[in-house]
Design a protein around this motif. Structure first.
Motif, PDB file in Angstrom:
ATOM      1  N   TRP A 140       0.835  -1.202   0.000  1.00  0.00           N
ATOM      2  CA  TRP A 140       0.000   0.000   0.000  1.00  0.00           C
ATOM      3  C   TRP A 140       0.873   1.258   0.000  1.00  0.00           C
ATOM      4  CZ3 TRP A 140      -5.194   0.993  -0.178  1.00  0.00           C
ATOM      5  CH2 TRP A 140      -5.613   2.247   0.226  1.00  0.00           C
ATOM      6  N   ILE A 141       1.892   1.274   0.846  1.00  0.00           N
ATOM      7  CA  ILE A 141       2.765   2.441   0.941  1.00  0.00           C
ATOM      8  C   ILE A 141       3.550   2.632  -0.349  1.00  0.00           C
ATOM      9  CG2 ILE A 141       4.780   3.364   2.137  1.00  0.00           C
ATOM     10  CD1 ILE A 141       3.596   2.138   4.707  1.00  0.00           C
ATOM     11  N   VAL A 142       4.080   1.560  -0.913  1.00  0.00           N
ATOM     12  CA  VAL A 142       4.823   1.655  -2.178  1.00  0.00           C
ATOM     13  C   VAL A 142       3.907   2.186  -3.282  1.00  0.00           C
ATOM     14  CG1 VAL A 142       5.944   0.294  -3.994  1.00  0.00           C
ATOM     15  CG2 VAL A 142       6.536  -0.085  -1.596  1.00  0.00           C
ATOM     16  N   PHE A 143       2.677   1.682  -3.337  1.00  0.00           N
ATOM     17  CA  PHE A 143       1.717   2.141  -4.339  1.00  0.00           C
ATOM     18  C   PHE A 143       1.480   3.642  -4.215  1.00  0.00           C
ATOM     19  CE2 PHE A 143      -2.714   3.192  -5.335  1.00  0.00           C
ATOM     20  CZ  PHE A 143      -2.726   2.913  -6.695  1.00  0.00           C
ATOM     21  N   TRP A 144       1.267   4.121  -3.001  1.00  0.00           N
ATOM     22  CA  TRP A 144       0.962   5.540  -2.832  1.00  0.00           C
ATOM     23  C   TRP A 144       2.184   6.433  -3.004  1.00  0.00           C
ATOM     24  CZ3 TRP A 144      -3.284   7.821  -3.737  1.00  0.00           C
ATOM     25  CH2 TRP A 144      -4.460   7.101  -3.643  1.00  0.00           C
ATOM     26  N   VAL A 145       3.375   5.917  -2.773  1.00  0.00           N
ATOM     27  CA  VAL A 145       4.578   6.702  -3.086  1.00  0.00           C
ATOM     28  C   VAL A 145       4.659   6.909  -4.597  1.00  0.00           C
ATOM     29  CG1 VAL A 145       7.104   6.607  -3.126  1.00  0.00           C
ATOM     30  CG2 VAL A 145       5.871   6.118  -1.019  1.00  0.00           C
ATOM     31  N   LEU A 146       4.378   5.853  -5.357  1.00  0.00           N
ATOM     32  CA  LEU A 146       4.367   5.986  -6.824  1.00  0.00           C
ATOM     33  C   LEU A 146       3.230   6.890  -7.293  1.00  0.00           C
ATOM     34  CD1 LEU A 146       5.146   2.287  -7.779  1.00  0.00           C
ATOM     35  CD2 LEU A 146       6.717   4.236  -7.776  1.00  0.00           C
ATOM     36  N   MET A 147       2.069   6.753  -6.660  1.00  0.00           N
ATOM     37  CA  MET A 147       0.925   7.588  -7.048  1.00  0.00           C
ATOM     38  C   MET A 147       1.133   9.051  -6.688  1.00  0.00           C
ATOM     39  SD  MET A 147      -1.129   5.885  -8.794  1.00  0.00           S
ATOM     40  CE  MET A 147      -2.440   7.081  -8.859  1.00  0.00           C
ATOM     41  N   SER A 148       1.974   9.345  -5.720  1.00  0.00           N
ATOM     42  CA  SER A 148       2.246  10.745  -5.398  1.00  0.00           C
ATOM     43  C   SER A 148       2.970  11.427  -6.558  1.00  0.00           C
ATOM     44  CB  SER A 148       3.032  10.877  -4.104  1.00  0.00           C
ATOM     45  OG  SER A 148       4.299  10.293  -4.227  1.00  0.00           O
ATOM     46  N   SER A 149       3.828  10.683  -7.249  1.00  0.00           N
ATOM     47  CA  SER A 149       4.484  11.239  -8.437  1.00  0.00           C
ATOM     48  C   SER A 149       3.479  11.501  -9.547  1.00  0.00           C
ATOM     49  CB  SER A 149       5.563  10.284  -8.948  1.00  0.00           C
ATOM     50  OG  SER A 149       6.553  10.112  -7.980  1.00  0.00           O
ATOM     51  N   VAL A 150       2.556  10.574  -9.734  1.00  0.00           N
ATOM     52  CA  VAL A 150       1.509  10.756 -10.744  1.00  0.00           C
ATOM     53  C   VAL A 150       0.635  11.955 -10.382  1.00  0.00           C
ATOM     54  CG1 VAL A 150      -0.536   9.690 -11.775  1.00  0.00           C
ATOM     55  CG2 VAL A 150       1.518   8.316 -11.381  1.00  0.00           C
ATOM     56  N   THR A 151       0.302  12.078  -9.114  1.00  0.00           N
ATOM     57  CA  THR A 151      -0.528  13.201  -8.663  1.00  0.00           C
ATOM     58  C   THR A 151       0.179  14.529  -8.894  1.00  0.00           C
ATOM     59  OG1 THR A 151      -1.513  11.782  -6.974  1.00  0.00           O
ATOM     60  CG2 THR A 151      -1.775  14.149  -6.694  1.00  0.00           C
ATOM     61  N   MET A 152       1.470  14.591  -8.584  1.00  0.00           N
ATOM     62  CA  MET A 152       2.218  15.830  -8.809  1.00  0.00           C
ATOM     63  C   MET A 152       2.311  16.156 -10.296  1.00  0.00           C
ATOM     64  SD  MET A 152       2.883  17.146  -5.964  1.00  0.00           S
ATOM     65  CE  MET A 152       1.586  16.411  -5.026  1.00  0.00           C
ATOM     66  N   ALA A 153       2.409  15.140 -11.144  1.00  0.00           N
ATOM     67  CA  ALA A 153       2.428  15.377 -12.591  1.00  0.00           C
ATOM     68  C   ALA A 153       1.090  15.944 -13.063  1.00  0.00           C
ATOM     69  CB  ALA A 153       2.757  14.087 -13.331  1.00  0.00           C
ATOM     70  N   ILE A 154      -0.001  15.439 -12.512  1.00  0.00           N
ATOM     71  CA  ILE A 154      -1.329  15.955 -12.869  1.00  0.00           C
ATOM     72  C   ILE A 154      -1.472  17.400 -12.416  1.00  0.00           C
ATOM     73  CG2 ILE A 154      -3.784  15.727 -12.381  1.00  0.00           C
ATOM     74  CD1 ILE A 154      -3.309  12.674 -12.270  1.00  0.00           C
ATOM     75  N   ILE A 155      -1.041  17.680 -11.203  1.00  0.00           N
ATOM     76  CA  ILE A 155      -1.129  19.056 -10.700  1.00  0.00           C
ATOM     77  C   ILE A 155      -0.254  19.978 -11.548  1.00  0.00           C
ATOM     78  CG2 ILE A 155      -0.529  20.554  -8.750  1.00  0.00           C
ATOM     79  CD1 ILE A 155      -1.368  18.219  -6.919  1.00  0.00           C
ATOM     80  N   GLY A 156       0.923  19.516 -11.919  1.00  0.00           N
ATOM     81  CA  GLY A 156       1.804  20.315 -12.782  1.00  0.00           C
ATOM     82  C   GLY A 156       1.197  20.579 -14.144  1.00  0.00           C
ATOM     83  N   ALA A 157       0.481  19.595 -14.681  1.00  0.00           N
ATOM     84  CA  ALA A 157      -0.145  19.792 -15.993  1.00  0.00           C
ATOM     85  C   ALA A 157      -1.332  20.758 -15.903  1.00  0.00           C
ATOM     86  CB  ALA A 157      -0.611  18.439 -16.535  1.00  0.00           C
ATOM     87  N   LEU A 158      -2.034  20.746 -14.771  1.00  0.00           N
ATOM     88  CA  LEU A 158      -3.171  21.635 -14.623  1.00  0.00           C
ATOM     89  C   LEU A 158      -2.796  23.046 -14.218  1.00  0.00           C
ATOM     90  CD1 LEU A 158      -5.643  19.260 -12.716  1.00  0.00           C
ATOM     91  CD2 LEU A 158      -5.778  19.991 -15.105  1.00  0.00           C
ATOM     92  N   ASP A 159      -1.592  23.219 -13.709  1.00  0.00           N
ATOM     93  CA  ASP A 159      -1.167  24.539 -13.238  1.00  0.00           C
ATOM     94  C   ASP A 159      -0.923  25.441 -14.435  1.00  0.00           C
ATOM     95  OD1 ASP A 159      -0.548  26.440 -11.420  1.00  0.00           O
ATOM     96  OD2 ASP A 159       1.398  25.622 -10.868  1.00  0.00           O
ATOM     97  N   ASP A 160      -1.473  26.617 -14.371  1.00  0.00           N
ATOM     98  CA  ASP A 160      -1.388  27.536 -15.517  1.00  0.00           C
ATOM     99  C   ASP A 160      -0.248  28.547 -15.389  1.00  0.00           C
ATOM    100  OD1 ASP A 160      -2.544  28.833 -13.416  1.00  0.00           O
ATOM    101  OD2 ASP A 160      -4.139  29.763 -14.586  1.00  0.00           O
ATOM    102  N   ARG A 161       0.553  28.448 -14.351  1.00  0.00           N
ATOM    103  CA  ARG A 161       1.681  29.369 -14.208  1.00  0.00           C
ATOM    104  C   ARG A 161       2.798  28.954 -15.146  1.00  0.00           C
ATOM    105  NH1 ARG A 161       3.211  29.586  -8.097  1.00  0.00           N
ATOM    106  NH2 ARG A 161       2.872  27.364  -8.334  1.00  0.00           N
ATOM    107  N   ASP A 162       3.583  29.919 -15.583  1.00  0.00           N
ATOM    108  CA  ASP A 162       4.747  29.620 -16.424  1.00  0.00           C
ATOM    109  C   ASP A 162       5.847  29.044 -15.558  1.00  0.00           C
ATOM    110  OD1 ASP A 162       4.250  32.580 -18.419  1.00  0.00           O
ATOM    111  OD2 ASP A 162       3.503  30.549 -18.722  1.00  0.00           O
ATOM    112  N   PRO A 163       6.645  28.104 -16.102  1.00  0.00           N
ATOM    113  CA  PRO A 163       7.737  27.510 -15.304  1.00  0.00           C
ATOM    114  C   PRO A 163       8.842  28.472 -15.005  1.00  0.00           C
ATOM    115  CG  PRO A 163       7.646  26.524 -17.503  1.00  0.00           C
ATOM    116  CD  PRO A 163       6.533  27.504 -17.390  1.00  0.00           C
TER     117      PRO A 163
END
Length: 62
Positions: free
Chosen positions: A39-62
């Motif tokens: 469970w912990i390993v799964f959610w550590v991997l999913m945290s990267s996916v979640t951050m990628a989704i948030i990064g894609a939705l963020d409208d600020r310039d890098p």
């Protein structure tokens, strides 16, 4: 002001920190690991996916 999609970052943290209360068992095993560790390993991997989704939705310039 915080945008609502940024609150997605709380999901993996809550899932990892809340795991001992509802996922603390040995069986079933996931790839040979006890369920809690899987469970912990799964959610550590999913945290990267979640951050990628948030990064894609963020409208600020890098």
């Amino acid at each position: 002001m915080t945008k609502p999609y940024r609150l997605l970052a709380l999901v993996p943290a809550v899932a990892i920190l809340g795991a001992p209360w509802f996922a603390n068992r040995v069986e079933p095993r996931i790839l040979g690991m006890p369920f809690l560790l899987g469970w912990i390993v799964f959610w550590v991997l999913m945290s990267s996916v979640t951050m990628a989704i948030i990064g894609a939705l963020d409208d600020r310039d890098p």
